[in-house]
Design an enzyme around this catalytic site. Structure first.
Site, PDB file in Angstrom:
ATOM      1  N   ARG A 134      -9.433   1.062   8.723  1.00 23.51           N
ATOM      2  CA  ARG A 134      -9.036  -0.318   9.006  1.00 23.51           C
ATOM      3  C   ARG A 134     -10.130  -1.068   9.755  1.00 23.51           C
ATOM      4  O   ARG A 134      -9.966  -2.271  10.015  1.00 23.51           O
ATOM      5  CB  ARG A 134      -7.784  -0.297   9.874  1.00 23.51           C
ATOM      6  CG  ARG A 134      -6.487  -0.665   9.144  1.00 23.51           C
ATOM      7  CD  ARG A 134      -5.374  -0.573  10.164  1.00 23.51           C
ATOM      8  NE  ARG A 134      -4.165  -1.246   9.854  1.00 23.51           N
ATOM      9  CZ  ARG A 134      -3.073  -0.653   9.359  1.00 23.51           C
ATOM     10  NH1 ARG A 134      -3.092   0.614   9.009  1.00 23.51           N
ATOM     11  NH2 ARG A 134      -1.973  -1.336   9.201  1.00 23.51           N
TER      12      ARG A 134
ATOM     13  N   ARG B 116      11.214  -1.674  10.726  1.00 23.33           N
ATOM     14  CA  ARG B 116      10.132  -1.319  11.648  1.00 23.33           C
ATOM     15  C   ARG B 116      10.035  -2.358  12.753  1.00 23.33           C
ATOM     16  O   ARG B 116      10.081  -3.550  12.483  1.00 23.33           O
ATOM     17  CB  ARG B 116       8.805  -1.251  10.874  1.00 23.33           C
ATOM     18  CG  ARG B 116       8.498   0.126  10.368  1.00 23.33           C
ATOM     19  CD  ARG B 116       7.322   0.136   9.447  1.00 23.33           C
ATOM     20  NE  ARG B 116       6.123  -0.459  10.031  1.00 23.33           N
ATOM     21  CZ  ARG B 116       4.925  -0.395   9.463  1.00 23.33           C
ATOM     22  NH1 ARG B 116       4.776   0.227   8.306  1.00 23.33           N
ATOM     23  NH2 ARG B 116       3.889  -0.947  10.030  1.00 23.33           N
TER      24      ARG B 116
ATOM     25  N   ARG C 287      -0.466  -8.964  13.183  1.00 25.87           N
ATOM     26  CA  ARG C 287      -1.056  -7.924  12.334  1.00 25.87           C
ATOM     27  C   ARG C 287      -1.914  -8.561  11.238  1.00 25.87           C
ATOM     28  O   ARG C 287      -2.944  -8.009  10.859  1.00 25.87           O
ATOM     29  CB  ARG C 287       0.049  -7.045  11.747  1.00 25.87           C
ATOM     30  CG  ARG C 287       0.731  -6.204  12.820  1.00 25.87           C
ATOM     31  CD  ARG C 287       2.029  -5.597  12.347  1.00 25.87           C
ATOM     32  NE  ARG C 287       1.827  -4.658  11.269  1.00 25.87           N
ATOM     33  CZ  ARG C 287       2.770  -4.322  10.399  1.00 25.87           C
ATOM     34  NH1 ARG C 287       3.966  -4.858  10.476  1.00 25.87           N
ATOM     35  NH2 ARG C 287       2.506  -3.443   9.456  1.00 25.87           N
TER      36      ARG C 287
ATOM     37  N   LYS D 133       0.833  -1.209   0.000  1.00 20.84           N
ATOM     38  CA  LYS D 133       0.000   0.000   0.000  1.00 20.84           C
ATOM     39  C   LYS D 133       0.871   1.264   0.000  1.00 20.84           C
ATOM     40  O   LYS D 133       0.640   2.184  -0.770  1.00 20.84           O
ATOM     41  CB  LYS D 133      -0.933   0.040   1.223  1.00 20.84           C
ATOM     42  CG  LYS D 133      -1.902  -1.118   1.309  1.00 20.84           C
ATOM     43  CD  LYS D 133      -2.881  -0.941   2.462  1.00 20.84           C
ATOM     44  CE  LYS D 133      -2.244  -0.913   3.834  1.00 20.84           C
ATOM     45  NZ  LYS D 133      -1.608  -2.185   4.237  1.00 20.84           N
TER      46      LYS D 133
ATOM     47  N   ARG E  44      11.667  -5.728   4.341  1.00 21.88           N
ATOM     48  CA  ARG E  44      11.199  -4.338   4.272  1.00 21.88           C
ATOM     49  C   ARG E  44      12.106  -3.411   5.070  1.00 21.88           C
ATOM     50  O   ARG E  44      12.540  -3.725   6.180  1.00 21.88           O
ATOM     51  CB  ARG E  44       9.771  -4.251   4.812  1.00 21.88           C
ATOM     52  CG  ARG E  44       9.305  -2.792   4.897  1.00 21.88           C
ATOM     53  CD  ARG E  44       7.856  -2.636   4.722  1.00 21.88           C
ATOM     54  NE  ARG E  44       7.094  -2.944   5.920  1.00 21.88           N
ATOM     55  CZ  ARG E  44       5.799  -2.699   6.028  1.00 21.88           C
ATOM     56  NH1 ARG E  44       5.144  -2.153   5.025  1.00 21.88           N
ATOM     57  NH2 ARG E  44       5.156  -3.018   7.125  1.00 21.88           N
TER      58      ARG E  44
HETATM   59  P1  AMP Z   1       0.848   0.728   8.989  1.00 24.53           P
HETATM   60  O1  AMP Z   1       2.054   1.577   8.821  1.00 24.53           O
HETATM   61  O2  AMP Z   1      -0.313   1.190   8.148  1.00 24.53           O
HETATM   62  O3  AMP Z   1       1.124  -0.745   8.800  1.00 24.53           O
HETATM   63  O4  AMP Z   1       0.360   0.903  10.500  1.00 24.53           O
HETATM   64  C1  AMP Z   1       1.187   0.505  11.583  1.00 24.53           C
HETATM   65  C2  AMP Z   1       0.383   0.382  12.842  1.00 24.53           C
HETATM   66  O5  AMP Z   1      -0.228   1.638  13.155  1.00 24.53           O
HETATM   67  C3  AMP Z   1      -0.771  -0.603  12.798  1.00 24.53           C
HETATM   68  O6  AMP Z   1      -0.369  -1.929  13.066  1.00 24.53           O
HETATM   69  C4  AMP Z   1      -1.675  -0.042  13.897  1.00 24.53           C
HETATM   70  O7  AMP Z   1      -1.172  -0.351  15.173  1.00 24.53           O
HETATM   71  C5  AMP Z   1      -1.520   1.457  13.698  1.00 24.53           C
HETATM   72  N1  AMP Z   1      -2.508   1.990  12.732  1.00 24.53           N
HETATM   73  C6  AMP Z   1      -2.245   2.604  11.555  1.00 24.53           C
HETATM   74  N2  AMP Z   1      -3.371   2.946  10.919  1.00 24.53           N
HETATM   75  C7  AMP Z   1      -4.392   2.536  11.706  1.00 24.53           C
HETATM   76  C8  AMP Z   1      -5.807   2.571  11.615  1.00 24.53           C
HETATM   77  N3  AMP Z   1      -6.428   3.103  10.547  1.00 24.53           N
HETATM   78  N4  AMP Z   1      -6.535   2.053  12.635  1.00 24.53           N
HETATM   79  C9  AMP Z   1      -5.947   1.521  13.731  1.00 24.53           C
HETATM   80  N5  AMP Z   1      -4.619   1.429  13.873  1.00 24.53           N
HETATM   81  C10 AMP Z   1      -3.833   1.933  12.893  1.00 24.53           C
END
Ligand code: AMP
Length: 210
Positions: A88, A156, A167, A13, A123
């Site tokens: 999400r 990360r 996740r 994404k 990554r």
């Molecule tokens: P990402 O970088 O999109 O993979 O997000 C990393 C982490 O941030 C996720 O595993 C969640 O803990 C938190 N997070 C990011 N976006 C959301 C969202 N829309 N709703 C809830 N948690 C989020």
């Protein structure tokens, strides 16, 4: 153009959002990047979000809805934006609809868990601007250095194999239902994620008709 990129963690994404954002001249809104920045800066939002993120859990909906409402009201969003990693959950999607925010398309990047688990070990992300790379599929020009801002690339914390499993579980339990939600609104488009980056970009642009 208002777009949502949907997909499991590691589906691509962030990478696709960056490319499409440049092509269409609209910003990407990544709640993950905003939250990581908040943690780095030690803001109250960052403090609230940290333990959820470290464990691969979702940050509470009210925190996310607050972040997104504030961000989409910024001036650079007048011509549209790409949401990466948000919504999400169904309540997040409902909150966007209730706020009168309607989307032109929702692209779901489809990919199997086993491919993602293998992918995540490679990554690397920029510790400063959040740009995403992969040691084999999308390597930076100079090893360990961000192409965009020259800062150091890092792994990360939540890309650790056990956290990735968590996740993915959360994705299937909470986020996958959004496909049905947006399919009912007639704006869902599926794109194969297990292919080279430029091929996936081509498919996304074709699905958008641009
Ligand atoms: P990402 O970088 O999109 O993979 O997000 C990393 C982490 O941030 C996720 O595993 C969640 O803990 C938190 N997070 C990011 N976006 C959301 C969202 N829309 N709703 C809830 N948690 C989020």
């Amino acid at each position: 153009m208002k777009l949502i990129l949907l997909g499991a963690p590691g589906a691509g994404k962030g990478t696709q959002a960056e490319i499409i954002s440049k092509k269409l001249g609209i910003p990407t809104i990544s709640t993950g990047n905003i939250l990581r920045e908040a943690i780095k800066n030690g803001t109250p939002t960052g403090l609230k979000a940290k333990s959820f993120m470290d464990n691969g859990k979702l940050v509470p909906d009210d925190v996310i809805i607050g972040i997104v409402s504030e961000r989409v009201a910024c001036e650079d969003c007048v011509n549209g934006y790409i949401l990466d990693g948000v919504p999400r959950t169904i309540p997040q999607a409902e909150a966007l609809e209730a706020a009168g925010i309607h989307f032109d398309a929702v692209i779901s990047i489809e990919i199997e868990d086993s491919v993602i688990e293998a992918r995540m070990t490679g990554r690397r992300v920029c510790g400063k601007c959040g740009a995403s790379f992969h040691i084999t599929a999308n390597p930076p020009k100079a090893e360990g250095i961000c192409d965009l801002c020259g800062s150091e690339l890092v792994i990360r914390k939540d890309d650790a194999p056990e956290t990735v499993k968590n996740r993915l579980k959360v994705f299937h339990a909470e986020t996958e239902a959004l496909k049905d939600f947006y399919n009912k609104l007639g704006i869902l488009k599926l794109v194969e994620g297990n292919q080279p980056i430029d091929a996936a970009t081509k498919d996304i642009l074709a699905a958008l008709g641009v």
